[in-house]
Every structure is written in structure tokens, then in C-alpha cells.
Motif scaffolding. Structure first.
Motif, short mmCIF file in Angstrom:
data_model
loop_
_atom_site.label_atom_id
_atom_site.label_comp_id
_atom_site.label_asym_id
_atom_site.label_seq_id
_atom_site.Cartn_x
_atom_site.Cartn_y
_atom_site.Cartn_z
N PHE A 140 29.33 10.08 46.60
CA PHE A 140 30.35 9.88 45.58
C PHE A 140 30.54 8.38 45.30
O PHE A 140 30.70 7.98 44.15
CB PHE A 140 31.68 10.51 45.97
N GLU A 141 30.49 7.58 46.33
CA GLU A 141 30.62 6.13 46.16
C GLU A 141 29.50 5.60 45.24
O GLU A 141 29.76 4.78 44.37
CB GLU A 141 30.56 5.44 47.52
N VAL A 142 28.29 6.09 45.42
CA VAL A 142 27.17 5.68 44.57
C VAL A 142 27.43 6.09 43.12
O VAL A 142 27.23 5.30 42.19
CB VAL A 142 25.83 6.27 45.07
N ILE A 143 27.89 7.33 42.94
CA ILE A 143 28.20 7.81 41.59
C ILE A 143 29.28 6.94 40.96
O ILE A 143 29.16 6.48 39.82
CB ILE A 143 28.65 9.29 41.63
N TRP A 144 30.36 6.73 41.69
CA TRP A 144 31.49 5.96 41.17
C TRP A 144 31.07 4.53 40.81
O TRP A 144 31.43 4.03 39.74
CB TRP A 144 32.61 5.93 42.22
N ASN A 145 30.31 3.90 41.68
CA ASN A 145 29.91 2.51 41.45
C ASN A 145 28.94 2.36 40.28
O ASN A 145 28.78 1.26 39.76
CB ASN A 145 29.30 1.90 42.71
N ASN A 146 28.31 3.45 39.88
CA ASN A 146 27.34 3.40 38.78
C ASN A 146 27.86 4.06 37.51
O ASN A 146 27.10 4.21 36.54
CB ASN A 146 26.02 4.03 39.21
N ALA A 147 29.12 4.44 37.50
CA ALA A 147 29.72 5.09 36.33
C ALA A 147 30.44 4.06 35.47
O ALA A 147 30.98 3.08 35.99
CB ALA A 147 30.70 6.17 36.79
N ASP A 148 30.45 4.31 34.17
CA ASP A 148 31.24 3.45 33.30
C ASP A 148 32.69 3.97 33.29
O ASP A 148 33.00 4.99 33.91
CB ASP A 148 30.64 3.38 31.89
N GLU A 149 33.56 3.29 32.59
CA GLU A 149 34.99 3.65 32.62
C GLU A 149 35.24 5.05 32.05
O GLU A 149 36.10 5.78 32.56
CB GLU A 149 35.82 2.61 31.87
N LYS A 150 34.51 5.45 31.03
CA LYS A 150 34.67 6.80 30.47
C LYS A 150 34.27 7.86 31.49
O LYS A 150 34.95 8.87 31.65
CB LYS A 150 33.84 6.94 29.19
N LEU A 206 38.02 11.59 37.23
CA LEU A 206 39.40 11.66 37.70
C LEU A 206 40.13 12.85 37.08
O LEU A 206 40.92 13.52 37.76
CB LEU A 206 40.13 10.35 37.39
N GLU A 207 39.87 13.13 35.81
CA GLU A 207 40.48 14.31 35.17
C GLU A 207 40.00 15.59 35.85
O GLU A 207 40.80 16.49 36.11
CB GLU A 207 40.12 14.34 33.68
N THR A 208 38.71 15.66 36.13
CA THR A 208 38.14 16.83 36.80
C THR A 208 38.76 17.00 38.19
O THR A 208 39.14 18.11 38.59
CB THR A 208 36.61 16.71 36.89
N LEU A 209 38.87 15.90 38.91
CA LEU A 209 39.46 15.94 40.24
C LEU A 209 40.91 16.37 40.18
O LEU A 209 41.36 17.25 40.93
CB LEU A 209 39.34 14.56 40.90
N GLU A 210 41.66 15.78 39.26
CA GLU A 210 43.08 16.15 39.11
C GLU A 210 43.22 17.63 38.79
O GLU A 210 44.05 18.32 39.39
CB GLU A 210 43.71 15.29 38.01
N ASP A 211 42.42 18.12 37.85
CA ASP A 211 42.48 19.53 37.49
C ASP A 211 42.10 20.43 38.67
O ASP A 211 42.73 21.47 38.90
CB ASP A 211 41.54 19.83 36.32
N GLY A 212 41.09 20.04 39.40
CA GLY A 212 40.65 20.83 40.55
C GLY A 212 41.67 20.89 41.66
O GLY A 212 41.76 21.89 42.40
#
Length: 69
Positions: free
Chosen positions: A44-54, A60-66
Motif C-alpha cells: 500500500f505504501e508503494v501504491i500511495w507514494n506513486n499515486a497522484d492527488e486524484k 481515501l473515499e473507497t477506504l472511508e466507504d468500506g
């Protein structure tokens, strides 16, 4: 988290195809073993560090909903 663990996880999956990465993630989740959580965290850290703001906002929306269920 120990830096050696990060390096070991990254080393173990470097060069894997998308299918292999998916299999690794699905297997870790399906097993439900606590010892797999740090590895998923590293991924997840790799995904997060390579993701843009969108992309981060979408995660975060997916996580909040889940977490509402």
C-alpha cells in the motif's frame, strides 16, 4: 516497521506481473494471517507514494466507504 522488512517485501515482488501481484494480495487477504499485514502495508505504501492527488482521494473515499459497513 523495520526498513529491512520493506526491502524484503519489495525485493520479493519486484518484477512481478500484475497477475502475480494480484495473486499475492488476494492470497494474503484470504489467508487472514496477521503476519501478512506488514507486507500488505508495504505494498500500500508503494501504491500511495506513486499515486497522484486524484488517485489518493479516490483511495481515501473507497477506504472511508468500506469502513462504514
Amino acid at each position: 516497521m523495520n526498513l529491512n522488512l520493506r526491502n524484503a517485501v519489495i525485493h520479493n515482488v519486484s518484477g512481478n506481473t500484475q497477475d502475480q501481484l494480484k495473486d499475492t494480495i488476494v492470497d494474503a487477504i484470504e489467508r487472514g494471517e496477521e503476519k501478512m499485514l506488514p507486507g500488505l502495508g508495504v505494498l500500500f505504501e508503494v501504491i500511495w507514494n506513486n499515486a497522484d492527488e486524484k488517485e489518493k482521494s479516490m483511495m481515501l473515499e473507497t477506504l472511508e466507504d468500506g469502513l462504514k459497513h
